[in-house]
Scaffold this motif. Structure first.
Motif, PDB file in Angstrom:
ATOM      1  N   VAL A 158       0.848  -1.203   0.000  1.00 28.22           N
ATOM      2  CA  VAL A 158       0.000   0.000   0.000  1.00 28.22           C
ATOM      3  C   VAL A 158       0.879   1.246   0.000  1.00 28.22           C
ATOM      4  O   VAL A 158       0.593   2.222  -0.708  1.00 28.22           O
ATOM      5  CB  VAL A 158      -0.961  -0.010   1.211  1.00 28.22           C
ATOM      6  N   LEU A 159       1.974   1.201   0.753  1.00 29.15           N
ATOM      7  CA  LEU A 159       2.897   2.346   0.751  1.00 29.15           C
ATOM      8  C   LEU A 159       3.456   2.559  -0.659  1.00 29.15           C
ATOM      9  O   LEU A 159       3.620   3.685  -1.115  1.00 29.15           O
ATOM     10  CB  LEU A 159       4.035   2.099   1.755  1.00 29.15           C
ATOM     11  N   MET A 160       3.697   1.453  -1.360  1.00 35.58           N
ATOM     12  CA  MET A 160       4.222   1.547  -2.724  1.00 35.58           C
ATOM     13  C   MET A 160       3.229   2.235  -3.665  1.00 35.58           C
ATOM     14  O   MET A 160       3.624   2.921  -4.594  1.00 35.58           O
ATOM     15  CB  MET A 160       4.547   0.154  -3.263  1.00 35.58           C
ATOM     16  N   THR A 161       1.926   2.035  -3.402  1.00 38.37           N
ATOM     17  CA  THR A 161       0.939   2.688  -4.282  1.00 38.37           C
ATOM     18  C   THR A 161       0.999   4.205  -4.121  1.00 38.37           C
ATOM     19  O   THR A 161       0.588   4.940  -4.999  1.00 38.37           O
ATOM     20  CB  THR A 161      -0.516   2.222  -3.997  1.00 38.37           C
ATOM     21  N   ALA A 162       1.529   4.662  -2.977  1.00 39.03           N
ATOM     22  CA  ALA A 162       1.633   6.107  -2.746  1.00 39.03           C
ATOM     23  C   ALA A 162       3.009   6.637  -3.154  1.00 39.03           C
ATOM     24  O   ALA A 162       3.304   7.804  -2.959  1.00 39.03           O
ATOM     25  CB  ALA A 162       1.396   6.395  -1.263  1.00 39.03           C
ATOM     26  N   LEU A 198      -9.624   0.462  -5.565  1.00 38.28           N
ATOM     27  CA  LEU A 198      -9.359   1.839  -5.111  1.00 38.28           C
ATOM     28  C   LEU A 198      -8.556   2.614  -6.163  1.00 38.28           C
ATOM     29  O   LEU A 198      -8.167   3.748  -5.942  1.00 38.28           O
ATOM     30  CB  LEU A 198      -8.591   1.825  -3.786  1.00 38.28           C
ATOM     31  N   GLY A 199      -8.221   1.923  -7.264  1.00 37.01           N
ATOM     32  CA  GLY A 199      -7.498   2.587  -8.350  1.00 37.01           C
ATOM     33  C   GLY A 199      -6.004   2.282  -8.377  1.00 37.01           C
ATOM     34  O   GLY A 199      -5.272   2.883  -9.164  1.00 37.01           O
ATOM     35  N   ALA A 200      -5.535   1.356  -7.531  1.00 32.07           N
ATOM     36  CA  ALA A 200      -4.098   1.038  -7.531  1.00 32.07           C
ATOM     37  C   ALA A 200      -3.730   0.320  -8.821  1.00 32.07           C
ATOM     38  O   ALA A 200      -4.518  -0.470  -9.343  1.00 32.07           O
ATOM     39  CB  ALA A 200      -3.762   0.155  -6.332  1.00 32.07           C
ATOM     40  N   ASN A 201      -2.506   0.590  -9.307  1.00 33.59           N
ATOM     41  CA  ASN A 201      -2.028  -0.007 -10.550  1.00 33.59           C
ATOM     42  C   ASN A 201      -0.965  -1.062 -10.212  1.00 33.59           C
ATOM     43  O   ASN A 201       0.189  -0.750  -9.991  1.00 33.59           O
ATOM     44  CB  ASN A 201      -1.444   1.113 -11.426  1.00 33.59           C
ATOM     45  N   ILE A 202      -1.421  -2.322 -10.091  1.00 35.42           N
ATOM     46  CA  ILE A 202      -0.505  -3.392  -9.656  1.00 35.42           C
ATOM     47  C   ILE A 202      -0.658  -4.585 -10.602  1.00 35.42           C
ATOM     48  O   ILE A 202      -1.769  -5.067 -10.818  1.00 35.42           O
ATOM     49  CB  ILE A 202      -0.829  -3.862  -8.214  1.00 35.42           C
ATOM     50  N   GLY A 241       2.008   6.370  -7.079  1.00 30.59           N
ATOM     51  CA  GLY A 241       2.103   7.831  -7.137  1.00 30.59           C
ATOM     52  C   GLY A 241       0.785   8.520  -7.357  1.00 30.59           C
ATOM     53  O   GLY A 241       0.658   9.713  -7.085  1.00 30.59           O
ATOM     54  N   SER A 242      -0.235   7.787  -7.874  1.00 31.57           N
ATOM     55  CA  SER A 242      -1.517   8.499  -8.026  1.00 31.57           C
ATOM     56  C   SER A 242      -2.410   8.189  -6.826  1.00 31.57           C
ATOM     57  O   SER A 242      -2.334   7.108  -6.231  1.00 31.57           O
ATOM     58  CB  SER A 242      -2.207   8.173  -9.353  1.00 31.57           C
ATOM     59  N   LEU A 243      -3.256   9.151  -6.520  1.00 27.75           N
ATOM     60  CA  LEU A 243      -4.094   9.062  -5.322  1.00 27.75           C
ATOM     61  C   LEU A 243      -5.114   7.938  -5.458  1.00 27.75           C
ATOM     62  O   LEU A 243      -5.751   7.779  -6.503  1.00 27.75           O
ATOM     63  CB  LEU A 243      -4.820  10.409  -5.158  1.00 27.75           C
ATOM     64  N   LEU A 244      -5.271   7.151  -4.390  1.00 31.73           N
ATOM     65  CA  LEU A 244      -6.314   6.121  -4.391  1.00 31.73           C
ATOM     66  C   LEU A 244      -7.659   6.794  -4.122  1.00 31.73           C
ATOM     67  O   LEU A 244      -7.720   7.857  -3.515  1.00 31.73           O
ATOM     68  CB  LEU A 244      -6.026   5.076  -3.307  1.00 31.73           C
ATOM     69  N   ASN A 245      -8.708   6.123  -4.574  1.00 33.98           N
ATOM     70  CA  ASN A 245     -10.057   6.660  -4.355  1.00 33.98           C
ATOM     71  C   ASN A 245     -10.897   5.664  -3.585  1.00 33.98           C
ATOM     72  O   ASN A 245     -10.946   4.487  -3.961  1.00 33.98           O
ATOM     73  CB  ASN A 245     -10.733   6.923  -5.710  1.00 33.98           C
ATOM     74  N   GLY A 246     -11.566   6.124  -2.552  1.00 33.56           N
ATOM     75  CA  GLY A 246     -12.345   5.256  -1.671  1.00 33.56           C
ATOM     76  C   GLY A 246     -13.378   4.421  -2.439  1.00 33.56           C
ATOM     77  O   GLY A 246     -13.890   4.842  -3.471  1.00 33.56           O
ATOM     78  N   ALA A 247     -13.642   3.215  -1.937  1.00 33.61           N
ATOM     79  CA  ALA A 247     -14.634   2.300  -2.534  1.00 33.61           C
ATOM     80  C   ALA A 247     -14.953   1.227  -1.501  1.00 33.61           C
ATOM     81  O   ALA A 247     -14.199   1.052  -0.536  1.00 33.61           O
ATOM     82  CB  ALA A 247     -14.051   1.659  -3.795  1.00 33.61           C
ATOM     83  N   ALA A 301      -4.884   1.449   3.182  1.00 32.93           N
ATOM     84  CA  ALA A 301      -5.286   2.009   1.884  1.00 32.93           C
ATOM     85  C   ALA A 301      -6.457   2.975   2.082  1.00 32.93           C
ATOM     86  O   ALA A 301      -6.479   4.067   1.496  1.00 32.93           O
ATOM     87  CB  ALA A 301      -5.663   0.885   0.929  1.00 32.93           C
ATOM     88  N   GLY A 302      -7.397   2.592   2.928  1.00 33.13           N
ATOM     89  CA  GLY A 302      -8.544   3.472   3.219  1.00 33.13           C
ATOM     90  C   GLY A 302      -8.082   4.778   3.854  1.00 33.13           C
ATOM     91  O   GLY A 302      -8.657   5.843   3.593  1.00 33.13           O
ATOM     92  N   LEU A 303      -7.046   4.711   4.674  1.00 35.84           N
ATOM     93  CA  LEU A 303      -6.558   5.917   5.362  1.00 35.84           C
ATOM     94  C   LEU A 303      -5.937   6.913   4.387  1.00 35.84           C
ATOM     95  O   LEU A 303      -5.930   8.119   4.649  1.00 35.84           O
ATOM     96  CB  LEU A 303      -5.495   5.541   6.412  1.00 35.84           C
ATOM     97  N   ILE A 304      -5.387   6.405   3.262  1.00 35.03           N
ATOM     98  CA  ILE A 304      -4.740   7.341   2.320  1.00 35.03           C
ATOM     99  C   ILE A 304      -5.634   7.670   1.121  1.00 35.03           C
ATOM    100  O   ILE A 304      -5.315   8.558   0.346  1.00 35.03           O
ATOM    101  CB  ILE A 304      -3.362   6.826   1.820  1.00 35.03           C
TER     102      ILE A 304
END
Ligand code: EPU
Length: 420
Positions: A313-317, A342-346, A358-364, A380-383
């Motif tokens: 999750v830290l990597m997604t940020a 949440l929009g993560a690209n993995i 590097g792109s912002l996640l979006n709640g879901a 992930a929800g926190l960020i």
């Protein structure tokens, strides 16, 4: 069933105190079966898995009292048969096999199933017990084990993916009451194994080398009661450290042993996070833009598989490409499809996950699949921007004591609700 509703975007600030280690507490509770005398375990986390292990010990005849963070067990007269339905629900319960064999020379324990993180075989546990002189047959979902006499032996416990933590614990617990000397080679070196060996020694066992790949157990005739304080949970500490970094906050972690999760702290530092020890607490703070990471999970003292989902999750940020390679449990990537919501690209390539961050996640709305995956989804929800609903949070309650209360005290907007 309960869910968490998280309104993201708030950096965590403040202090958190780490609870006792679940993965030390569970085998230690099982170890109390080795003596008819009273054992007291302190700094036990208040978790559903601990309650569950208490029920398992009760089902074999022990008297168990859980009072706050203290568990008292007196296993005066016990039987060698564990309740099938109780045991098969929690994998950690396999570690009553060693103590039952050690004490009674017979045990009938249900085979633990696989779980979402992988097939989770127990061949190494059984190999160790057989080497000590146990006859084992698998019958109708039960492990039926009998040992007219347990005899010390030289046992190699390394598997395809390295040593086994609970396998080492199990064999060590059976060997303490065996006749003669047992040497476990390729033993797990995890701090939880060291803490268990210490507790067993406090009960009168003779174990040396715990924490190294060679453990020597000199059998004794009997064990007695003991009073032991369990080590802090290194994975809970790692989870809060990662959450602090991911939310761009500053968190003081109290009561943790930083020497128990150096691999995580080292990766955080590489990523540009400051980890500072101040008056016996650990202060975690992001020091600028995050840098991509390359993490491979390994047996201790390598990066723990139990913190793999959280660091992802830290990597997604983190701007750029980060890589996680999972070397302990092949299918431990269940969180990826939920993070994608949440929009993560993995992308997954064999045992590796490639994270374009590097792109912002979006709640879901997302769903927890196992304990550590759930903790990752909470971070992930926190960020994430907006609201994230994490369903099936009973997984998180198995291993994190009051995670929502601890996060709220750090400023997080997280509430527990009944699922509709
Ligand atoms: N393995 C075998 N044969 C065996 C036992 C294990 O091949 O007989 C393999 C496993 O499939 C895996 C590797 O060996 O690939 C390591 O597994 P290990 O036996 O060490 O896992 P475990 O003892 O069953 C404990 C923790 C897990 C943690 C692992 C690895 C407890 C209750 N569980 O499991 O914790 O991931 O060690 O560190 O202590 C968690 O807390 O979320 C959790 C899953």
């Amino acid at each position: 069933m309960e869910s968490f509703i998280i309104k993201g975007g708030v950096p965590l600030h403040g202090e958190v105190t780490i609870s006792g280690a679940k993965n030390a507490a569970l085998p230690m509770m099982a170890a109390t079966l080795l003596t008819p005398e009273r054992c007291v375990l302190r700094h036990i986390p208040n978790l559903s898995d601990v309650q569950f292990m208490g029920q398992i010990l009760t089902s074999v005849g022990a008297h168990v009292q859980i009072d706050g963070d203290t568990v008292t067990v007196q296993a005066g007269k016990i039987k060698g048969i564990g309740d099938y339905n109780l045991i098969r629900k929690m994998r950690g319960s396999i570690c009553i096999l060693g103590p039952l064999l050690g004490r009674l020379h017979k045990a009938k324990v249900s085979l633990p199933g696989g779980c979402v993180i992988g097939p989770r075989p127990i061949d190494l546990h059984l190999k160790g017990m057989r080497a000590l002189g146990t006859q084992i047959v698998l019958q109708q979902g039960y492990i039926c084990a009998t040992a007219p006499k347990l005899l010390g032996a030289e046992i190699f416990l390394g598997g395809r993916n390295g040593p086994t933590v609970l396998g080492t614990a199990n064999v060590m617990m059976a060997a303490v009451l065996a006749e003669g000397v047992t040497t476990i080679e390729s033993a797990a070196c995890e701090p939880e194994v060291v803490d268990l060996a210490q507790f067993l020694n406090e009960m009168g066992a003779k174990i040396t080398g715990a924490g190294s790949p060679t453990i020597t157990v000199t059998g004794v005739g009997e064990l007695h009661g003991a009073d032991h304080v369990v080590i802090p949970d290194r994975i809970e500490a790692a989870t809060f450290a990662i959450a602090a970094a991911a939310t761009n906050g500053q968190v003081t972690i109290r009561g943790a042993r930083s020497d128990h999760f150096q691999a995580v702290l080292d990766k955080l530092r590489e990523a540009g996070v400051t980890t500072e020890t101040k008056s016996s607490a650990l202060v975690i703070r992001r020091a600028g833009e995050l840098k991509p990471m390359d993490v491979t999970t390994l047996p201790y003292a390598g990066f723990p598989t139990d913190a793999q989902a959280q660091i992802m999750v830290l990597m997604t940020a983190t701007p750029g490409i980060s890589i996680v390679t999972e070397r302990i449990f092949e299918s431990r990537f269940m969180h990826i499809s939920e993070l994608a919501r949440l929009g993560a690209n993995i992308a997954v390539e064999g045992p590796s996950a490639i994270v374009k961050g590097g792109s912002l996640l979006n709640g879901a709305p997302i769903m927890a699949s196992d304990l550590r995956a759930s903790a990752a989804l909470v971070i992930a929800g926190l960020i994430a921007a907006g609201t994230t609903r994490v369903n099936r949070i009973y997984h998180v309650d198995r291993g994190y004591e009051k995670i929502d209360e601890k996060l709220r005290a750090l400023g997080a907007r997280i509430t527990r609700v009944q699922s509709t």
